[in-house]
Write a protein that holds these residues in place. Structure first.
Motif, mmCIF file in Angstrom:
data_model
loop_
_atom_site.group_PDB
_atom_site.id
_atom_site.type_symbol
_atom_site.label_atom_id
_atom_site.label_comp_id
_atom_site.label_asym_id
_atom_site.label_seq_id
_atom_site.Cartn_x
_atom_site.Cartn_y
_atom_site.Cartn_z
ATOM 1 N N LEU A 1 36.612 37.448 69.876
ATOM 2 C CA LEU A 1 36.230 38.309 68.753
ATOM 3 C C LEU A 1 35.650 37.434 67.648
ATOM 4 N N ALA A 2 34.730 38.015 66.886
ATOM 5 C CA ALA A 2 34.124 37.293 65.761
ATOM 6 C C ALA A 2 34.108 38.200 64.547
ATOM 7 N N GLN A 3 34.033 37.617 63.362
ATOM 8 C CA GLN A 3 33.848 38.384 62.127
ATOM 9 C C GLN A 3 32.529 37.932 61.520
ATOM 10 N N LEU A 4 31.721 38.908 61.099
ATOM 11 C CA LEU A 4 30.388 38.610 60.577
ATOM 12 C C LEU A 4 30.231 39.116 59.145
ATOM 13 N N GLY A 5 29.377 38.455 58.399
ATOM 14 C CA GLY A 5 29.050 38.900 57.048
ATOM 15 C C GLY A 5 28.125 37.891 56.409
ATOM 16 N N TYR A 6 27.409 38.318 55.379
ATOM 17 C CA TYR A 6 26.569 37.365 54.649
ATOM 18 C C TYR A 6 27.463 36.321 53.979
ATOM 19 N N PRO A 7 26.912 35.131 53.713
ATOM 20 C CA PRO A 7 27.724 34.124 53.020
ATOM 21 C C PRO A 7 28.006 34.507 51.571
ATOM 22 N N SER A 8 29.057 35.299 51.390
ATOM 23 C CA SER A 8 29.524 35.705 50.064
ATOM 24 C C SER A 8 31.035 35.674 50.136
ATOM 25 N N MET A 9 31.689 35.213 49.076
ATOM 26 C CA MET A 9 33.150 35.131 49.093
ATOM 27 C C MET A 9 33.800 36.445 48.682
ATOM 28 N N ASP A 10 33.011 37.437 48.297
ATOM 29 C CA ASP A 10 33.598 38.683 47.787
ATOM 30 C C ASP A 10 34.515 39.361 48.814
ATOM 31 N N LEU A 11 34.050 39.469 50.064
ATOM 32 C CA LEU A 11 34.892 40.132 51.064
ATOM 33 C C LEU A 11 36.168 39.333 51.351
ATOM 34 N N PRO A 12 36.079 38.010 51.624
ATOM 35 C CA PRO A 12 37.339 37.268 51.847
ATOM 36 C C PRO A 12 38.311 37.369 50.666
ATOM 37 N N ILE A 13 37.788 37.383 49.449
ATOM 38 C CA ILE A 13 38.667 37.520 48.274
ATOM 39 C C ILE A 13 39.314 38.913 48.277
ATOM 40 N N LEU A 14 38.490 39.941 48.473
ATOM 41 C CA LEU A 14 38.997 41.324 48.475
ATOM 42 C C LEU A 14 40.044 41.513 49.568
ATOM 43 N N TYR A 15 39.753 40.991 50.772
ATOM 44 C CA TYR A 15 40.664 41.200 51.907
ATOM 45 C C TYR A 15 42.005 40.503 51.661
ATOM 46 N N ALA A 16 41.968 39.336 51.001
ATOM 47 C CA ALA A 16 43.227 38.633 50.698
ATOM 48 C C ALA A 16 44.070 39.439 49.703
ATOM 49 N N LEU A 17 43.408 40.232 48.864
ATOM 50 C CA LEU A 17 44.135 41.061 47.896
ATOM 51 C C LEU A 17 44.697 42.313 48.561
ATOM 52 N N THR A 18 43.941 42.923 49.494
ATOM 53 C CA THR A 18 44.326 44.235 50.043
ATOM 54 C C THR A 18 44.987 44.149 51.411
ATOM 55 N N TYR A 19 44.930 42.986 52.096
ATOM 56 C CA TYR A 19 45.487 42.828 53.441
ATOM 57 C C TYR A 19 46.858 43.463 53.561
ATOM 58 N N PRO A 20 47.182 44.190 54.603
ATOM 59 C CA PRO A 20 46.373 44.426 55.813
ATOM 60 C C PRO A 20 45.438 45.633 55.683
ATOM 61 N N ASP A 21 45.360 46.217 54.492
ATOM 62 C CA ASP A 21 44.490 47.382 54.303
ATOM 63 C C ASP A 21 43.060 46.944 54.032
ATOM 64 N N ARG A 22 42.154 47.884 54.226
ATOM 65 C CA ARG A 22 40.762 47.698 53.812
ATOM 66 C C ARG A 22 40.435 48.776 52.798
ATOM 67 N N VAL A 23 39.672 48.401 51.783
ATOM 68 C CA VAL A 23 39.280 49.376 50.757
ATOM 69 C C VAL A 23 37.767 49.272 50.556
ATOM 70 N N PRO A 24 37.130 50.352 50.121
ATOM 71 C CA PRO A 24 35.688 50.292 49.888
ATOM 72 C C PRO A 24 35.342 49.405 48.695
ATOM 73 N N ASP A 25 34.227 48.689 48.788
ATOM 74 C CA ASP A 25 33.734 47.878 47.673
ATOM 75 C C ASP A 25 32.209 47.806 47.792
ATOM 76 N N THR A 26 31.535 48.515 46.926
ATOM 77 C CA THR A 26 30.072 48.590 46.995
ATOM 78 C C THR A 26 29.429 47.252 46.631
ATOM 79 N N GLY A 27 30.210 46.328 46.076
ATOM 80 C CA GLY A 27 29.653 45.034 45.698
ATOM 81 C C GLY A 27 29.455 44.096 46.883
ATOM 82 N N VAL A 28 30.126 44.388 48.012
ATOM 83 C CA VAL A 28 29.978 43.541 49.194
ATOM 84 C C VAL A 28 28.695 43.956 49.918
ATOM 85 N N PRO A 29 27.754 42.994 50.132
ATOM 86 C CA PRO A 29 26.489 43.371 50.759
ATOM 87 C C PRO A 29 26.680 43.830 52.202
ATOM 88 N N ARG A 30 25.931 44.865 52.584
ATOM 89 C CA ARG A 30 26.032 45.411 53.950
ATOM 90 C C ARG A 30 25.173 44.582 54.895
#
Ligand code: NAD
Ligand code: MG
Length: 376
Positions: free
Chosen positions: A249-278
């Protein structure tokens, strides 16, 4: 509402974290901010987030408007990290200086969203023990380790092998002679990530990837022969996780720290964040992989070997590296001296067990002195 302390709020990760927290005001409250010495930016952050506590390591924090309590000196990190109104400590301090706060937060039962990989590298056994004793939780912010964690949501299937990706840094294709003479500006010109100066230089020497292999060893309880590195210049795939049946398995995303930061705050949940590029796979186009030139980037092998040796060896590797990187950034030594210094100091070290913070501190001080001699 969960209370968050951001340690190192004026740095690259700290500023990104406050961007995430600004968009997540209904879930998280910023209750403490600390910075090293950028009082002007810290003051603006205090105005915006009105934290209950503010700490400025180098300078008087009491004058900062808006905060109800302030402290200065190194102690402000652990003070912020252990406050009763803090649930999550985002440790975005750079270097060994982050260790005490990581330990204190875990002992106090907090979640530590860990960007400060150095604290796990230098004091891995102590950090895991602090989490066990205090009931704290260690969640990685580092993008590769966040990717691994995101691939491990099925608790019944332990990983058999991790492959961490590395961009290869600015010198990926350079000849060794040219790398040895690289300037500070060249070393800081990272191809895919915008980061603080220290980690940017670590990404140019590839010492950063050695720190990350050690980090993965402690975070996921894997042997060193289960953690590999591959160069992936596009920085879109952040890690690969292989399971017993050889599924990957792999995890993909643009090189931005926003998602890793958000996920560390909400883990194990996921929440919407329009600031993370699609991610747009067609726009990304090619994903390529190649081996790391370990003969050219010698700090990498030296760091992984320190990890394998264990005990105080990783702390010595880290301290020698921090000292040599600071000397390079100050313009005192050429780029090539960073790997030379780290190798020399590690070769001279007699590793001992990591039984206490004092043992780690002594190894760190020994390595810094030894590195200074070697750099003189
Ligand atoms: P940075 O240099 O931009 O910021 C460091 C922060 O720590 C600043 O707020 C600074 O004031 C504070 N600080 C520095 N020295 C301090 C000290 N002695 N005591 C207390 N505070 C101090 O660094 P960064 O790029 O944000 O990296 C922070 C950590 O996150 C590092 O451990 C790095 O390896 C890790 N990390 C960063 C990135 C990234 O994209 N920048 C990605 C992965 C991991
Ligand atoms: Mg990383």
């Amino acid at each position: 509402m969960r209370g968050v302390a951001v340690l190192g709020s004026t740095g690259s990760i700290g500023v990104s974290a406050l961007g995430v927290l600004r968009r997540q005001r209904d879930r998280f409250r910023v209750v403490a901010l600390t910075a090293g010495s950028n009082a002007a930016l810290l003051a603006r952050q205090v105005d915006e987030f009105a934290p209950a506590f503010v700490g400025l390591v180098n300078g008087p924090a009491g004058e900062l408007a808006g905060a109800r309590a302030g402290a200065s000196g190194l102690g402000c990190l652990t003070e912020a990290a252990t406050r009763p109104d803090v649930d999550i400590v985002l440790n975005a301090v750079v270097g060994f200086a982050g260790l005490d706060a990581t330990l204190a937060a875990l002992r106090a039962g907090k979640r530590v969203a860990l960007a400060n990989k150095e604290s796990l590298v230098v004091g891995g056994p102590l950090v895991l023990e602090a989490a066990r004793v205090g009931g704290g939780e260690l969640i990685p912010v580092d993008s590769e380790h966040s990717a691994v964690l995101q691939c491990l949501t099925d608790r019944r299937s332990p990983p058999a092998r991790l492959v961490l990706t590395a961009s290869g840094g600015p010198f990926r294709e350079w000849e060794p002679e040219r790398i040895a003479r690289a300037t500070v500006a060249e070393a800081l010109r990272h191809p895919t990530w915008r980061m603080g100066n220290k980690i940017s230089v670590d990404s140019a020497t590839i010492a950063n990837k050695a720190l990350e292999v050690i980090e993965a060893h402690f975070l996921f309880g894997l042997r060193y022969d289960q953690v590999e590195v591959v160069v992936h210049p596009q920085s879109i795939v952040h890690a690969l996780v292989e399971f017993e049946d050889r599924s990957v398995l792999a995890q993909l995303g643009y090189p931005s720290m926003d998602l890793p930061i958000l996920y560390a705050l909400t883990y194990p949940d996921r929440v919407p964040d329009t600031g993370v590029p699609r991610l747009d796979p067609v726009a990304v186009g090619q994903l390529t992989f190649e081996p790391l030139r370990t003969d050219v980037f010698r700090a990498f092998g030296c760091g992984v070997e320190a990890g394998r040796v264990g005990g105080t060896a990783p702390a010595v590797f880290n301290a020698a590296n921090e000292t040599a990187v600071a000397a390079f950034l100050a313009g005192h030594v050429p780029f090539g001296r960073i790997a030379d210094t780290v190798e020399r100091v590690c070769a001279a070290h007699q590793p001992g067990p990591v039984t206490s913070v004092e043992a780690v501190r002594a190894a760190d001080a020994w390595a810094r002195a030894r590195a200074m001699e070697s750099l003189a």
